[in-house]
Design an enzyme around this catalytic site. Structure first.
Site, PDB file in Angstrom:
ATOM      1  N   ASP A  38      -3.515  -2.225 -11.608  1.00  0.00           N
ATOM      2  CA  ASP A  38      -3.157  -1.751 -10.432  1.00  0.00           C
ATOM      3  C   ASP A  38      -3.617  -2.471  -9.884  1.00  0.00           C
ATOM      4  O   ASP A  38      -4.630  -3.350  -8.807  1.00  0.00           O
ATOM      5  CB  ASP A  38      -3.790  -0.519 -10.199  1.00  0.00           C
ATOM      6  CG  ASP A  38      -3.601  -0.194  -8.808  1.00  0.00           C
ATOM      7  OD1 ASP A  38      -2.964  -0.379  -8.200  1.00  0.00           O
ATOM      8  OD2 ASP A  38      -4.027   0.811  -8.421  1.00  0.00           O
ATOM      9  N   VAL A  76       0.832  -1.541  -0.379  1.00  0.00           N
ATOM     10  CA  VAL A  76      -0.625  -0.262  -0.155  1.00  0.00           C
ATOM     11  C   VAL A  76       0.777   0.944   0.205  1.00  0.00           C
ATOM     12  O   VAL A  76       1.774   0.999   1.149  1.00  0.00           O
ATOM     13  CB  VAL A  76      -0.778  -0.156   1.471  1.00  0.00           C
ATOM     14  CG1 VAL A  76      -1.142   1.500   1.443  1.00  0.00           C
ATOM     15  CG2 VAL A  76      -1.699  -0.960   0.805  1.00  0.00           C
ATOM     16  N   GLY A 126       3.118   2.925  -4.187  1.00  0.00           N
ATOM     17  CA  GLY A 126       3.092   4.190  -5.705  1.00  0.00           C
ATOM     18  C   GLY A 126       2.483   2.845  -7.611  1.00  0.00           C
ATOM     19  O   GLY A 126       2.905   3.418  -8.393  1.00  0.00           O
TER      20      GLY A 126
HETATM   21  N1  LIG Z   1       7.615   8.720  -7.436  1.00  0.00           N
HETATM   22  C1  LIG Z   1       6.920   9.318  -6.565  1.00  0.00           C
HETATM   23  N2  LIG Z   1       7.869  10.284  -6.481  1.00  0.00           N
HETATM   24  C2  LIG Z   1       6.833  10.607  -5.140  1.00  0.00           C
HETATM   25  N3  LIG Z   1       5.856  10.134  -4.888  1.00  0.00           N
HETATM   26  C3  LIG Z   1       4.903  10.090  -5.045  1.00  0.00           C
HETATM   27  C4  LIG Z   1       5.841   9.058  -6.555  1.00  0.00           C
HETATM   28  N4  LIG Z   1       5.155   7.469  -6.691  1.00  0.00           N
HETATM   29  C5  LIG Z   1       3.730   7.569  -6.631  1.00  0.00           C
HETATM   30  N5  LIG Z   1       3.858   8.700  -5.118  1.00  0.00           N
HETATM   31  C6  LIG Z   1       2.908   9.738  -4.083  1.00  0.00           C
HETATM   32  O1  LIG Z   1       2.888   8.278  -2.884  1.00  0.00           O
HETATM   33  C7  LIG Z   1       1.762   8.134  -2.493  1.00  0.00           C
HETATM   34  C8  LIG Z   1       0.837   6.762  -2.884  1.00  0.00           C
HETATM   35  O2  LIG Z   1       1.033   6.617  -4.338  1.00  0.00           O
HETATM   36  P1  LIG Z   1       0.198   5.613  -5.053  1.00  0.00           P
HETATM   37  O3  LIG Z   1       0.868   5.609  -6.621  1.00  0.00           O
HETATM   38  O4  LIG Z   1      -1.163   5.830  -4.579  1.00  0.00           O
HETATM   39  O5  LIG Z   1       0.535   4.172  -4.163  1.00  0.00           O
HETATM   40  P2  LIG Z   1      -0.586   3.068  -4.240  1.00  0.00           P
HETATM   41  O6  LIG Z   1      -1.364   2.686  -5.277  1.00  0.00           O
HETATM   42  O7  LIG Z   1       0.829   1.956  -4.585  1.00  0.00           O
HETATM   43  O8  LIG Z   1      -0.926   2.486  -2.969  1.00  0.00           O
HETATM   44  C9  LIG Z   1       0.131   9.173  -3.255  1.00  0.00           C
HETATM   45  O9  LIG Z   1       0.398  10.627  -2.860  1.00  0.00           O
HETATM   46  C10 LIG Z   1       1.645   9.561  -5.023  1.00  0.00           C
HETATM   47  O10 LIG Z   1       1.250  10.765  -4.970  1.00  0.00           O
HETATM   48  N1  LIG Z   2      -6.999  -7.686  -0.309  1.00  0.00           N
HETATM   49  C1  LIG Z   2      -7.488  -6.524   0.237  1.00  0.00           C
HETATM   50  N2  LIG Z   2      -7.392  -6.933   1.393  1.00  0.00           N
HETATM   51  C2  LIG Z   2      -7.322  -5.862   2.752  1.00  0.00           C
HETATM   52  N3  LIG Z   2      -7.326  -5.167   1.890  1.00  0.00           N
HETATM   53  C3  LIG Z   2      -6.655  -4.534   0.971  1.00  0.00           C
HETATM   54  C4  LIG Z   2      -7.242  -5.659   0.246  1.00  0.00           C
HETATM   55  N4  LIG Z   2      -6.904  -4.768  -1.685  1.00  0.00           N
HETATM   56  C5  LIG Z   2      -6.443  -3.354  -0.581  1.00  0.00           C
HETATM   57  N5  LIG Z   2      -6.873  -3.693  -0.158  1.00  0.00           N
HETATM   58  C6  LIG Z   2      -6.673  -2.170   0.839  1.00  0.00           C
HETATM   59  C7  LIG Z   2      -5.299  -1.229   1.218  1.00  0.00           C
HETATM   60  C8  LIG Z   2      -5.769   0.326   0.405  1.00  0.00           C
HETATM   61  O1  LIG Z   2      -5.952   1.215   2.110  1.00  0.00           O
HETATM   62  C9  LIG Z   2      -6.386  -0.034  -0.126  1.00  0.00           C
HETATM   63  C10 LIG Z   2      -6.007   0.426  -1.476  1.00  0.00           C
HETATM   64  O2  LIG Z   2      -4.858  -0.345  -2.100  1.00  0.00           O
HETATM   65  P1  LIG Z   2      -3.357   0.325  -2.716  1.00  0.00           P
HETATM   66  O3  LIG Z   2      -2.078  -0.669  -1.878  1.00  0.00           O
HETATM   67  O4  LIG Z   2      -3.186   2.420  -1.930  1.00  0.00           O
HETATM   68  O5  LIG Z   2      -3.542   0.497  -4.073  1.00  0.00           O
HETATM   69  O6  LIG Z   2      -7.138  -0.836   0.147  1.00  0.00           O
END
Ligand SMILES: Nc1ncnc2c1ncn2[C@@H]1O[C@H](COP(=O)(O)OP(=O)(O)O)[C@@H](O)[C@H]1O
Ligand SMILES: Nc1ncnc2c1ncn2[C@H]1C[C@H](O)[C@@H](COP(=O)(O)O)O1
Length: 222
Positions: free
Chosen positions: A90, A21, A24
């Site tokens: 994703d 989580v 990125g």
């Molecule tokens: N290359 C990067 N450099 C700095 N911050 C980043 C980068 N990629 C993502 N972030 C920031 O990190 C946070 C989590 O990114 P996100 O893409 O939503 O992660 P995930 O989908 O894995 O949960 C967001 O606030 C995003 O803007």
């Molecule tokens: N399978 C899952 N079980 C519990 N929580 C989960 C699962 N898949 C995603 N999540 C949660 C974790 C984050 O709070 C959000 C979105 O995930 P992210 O890695 O930020 O895209 O959902």
């Protein structure tokens, strides 16, 4: 420029982005889809009816949430199949069981009977020849400190209220999980080796690596 044609990536490829989580994945999904002119498949967070409840009470809602995610990911899988590929996804379905469900079961926040029910449903739906594996899984990795910083920066309230120990446990599990993962080819990327925010061109070397990886896998299959 369309980097897909430049690097000769198949138009029907399915690439899934995995990682803990906040690492990125969504940012990478958008950047890659843009560079390759692929469609995206995102997990729905804002409209998820269980996620807030789950973070407030793991024990009560973990089974419901896993079933919800499984259904959503399966529907997405069907959509990808119907379009004939050309997708960046994703998060992989493998993380639901290999990380989340397993962690909640082992930590006692999912009951053994619920875990067994979930696993048997997962295996019946996913672990069959009818469920195509992605062409490539891109695993994003980074230090716990950098990831905690990103979770903070993103600011989802339910995640801010979750103890750091939860993210720490997940970070460790991801490392073990990826070291043993073999359902499809894997490309590991360290988040310190690219910066999609300040340097959008850093997507091109990633596309080049993807092309090399997919080609190698195709050669191995022949
Ligand atoms: N290359 C990067 N450099 C700095 N911050 C980043 C980068 N990629 C993502 N972030 C920031 O990190 C946070 C989590 O990114 P996100 O893409 O939503 O992660 P995930 O989908 O894995 O949960 C967001 O606030 C995003 O803007
Ligand atoms: N399978 C899952 N079980 C519990 N929580 C989960 C699962 N898949 C995603 N999540 C949660 C974790 C984050 O709070 C959000 C979105 O995930 P992210 O890695 O930020 O895209 O959902």
């Amino acid at each position: 420029m369309n980097l897909r044609t430049k690097y000769d990536i198949p138009a029907n490829a399915v690439i899934t982005i995995a990682g803990t989580v906040g690492v990125g994945k969504s940012t990478m999904t958008n950047a890659l889809a843009d560079a390759l002119r692929f469609r995206t498949s995102f997990e729905k967070v804002d409209t998820n009816p269980y996620l807030d409840k789950f973070y407030a009470d793991f024990e009560r809602w973990s089974f419901h949430l896993q079933i919800y995610f499984l259904a959503e990911r399966f529907k997405e899988q069907k959509r990808i199949f119907e379009y004939g590929g050309g997708f960046i996804q994703d998060r992989s379905i493998y993380e639901d069981t290999g990380i989340f469900a397993k962690m909640h079961y082992e930590k006692g926040t999912m009951s053994p009977v619920d875990y067994e029910t979930y696993k048997s449903l997962f295996e019946a739906m996913v672990m069959t020849p009818y469920f195509p594996h992605p062409d490539l899984l891109i695993y994003l990795e980074g230090s716990l400190d950098d990831i905690l910083e990103r979770i903070k920066l993103r600011g989802r309230p339910m995640e801010q209220q979750t103890p750091i120990a939860y993210w720490e446990e997940m970070h460790g599990r991801y490392e073990n999980w990826i070291n043993n993962f073999n359902a499809c080819p894997v490309l590991r990327l360290n988040i310190n080796d690219y910066d999609l925010f300040n340097n959008p061109e850093s997507i091109e070397p990633i596309v080049e690596k993807i092309a090399t990886h997919i080609k190698q896998t195709q050669l191995l299959k022949k």
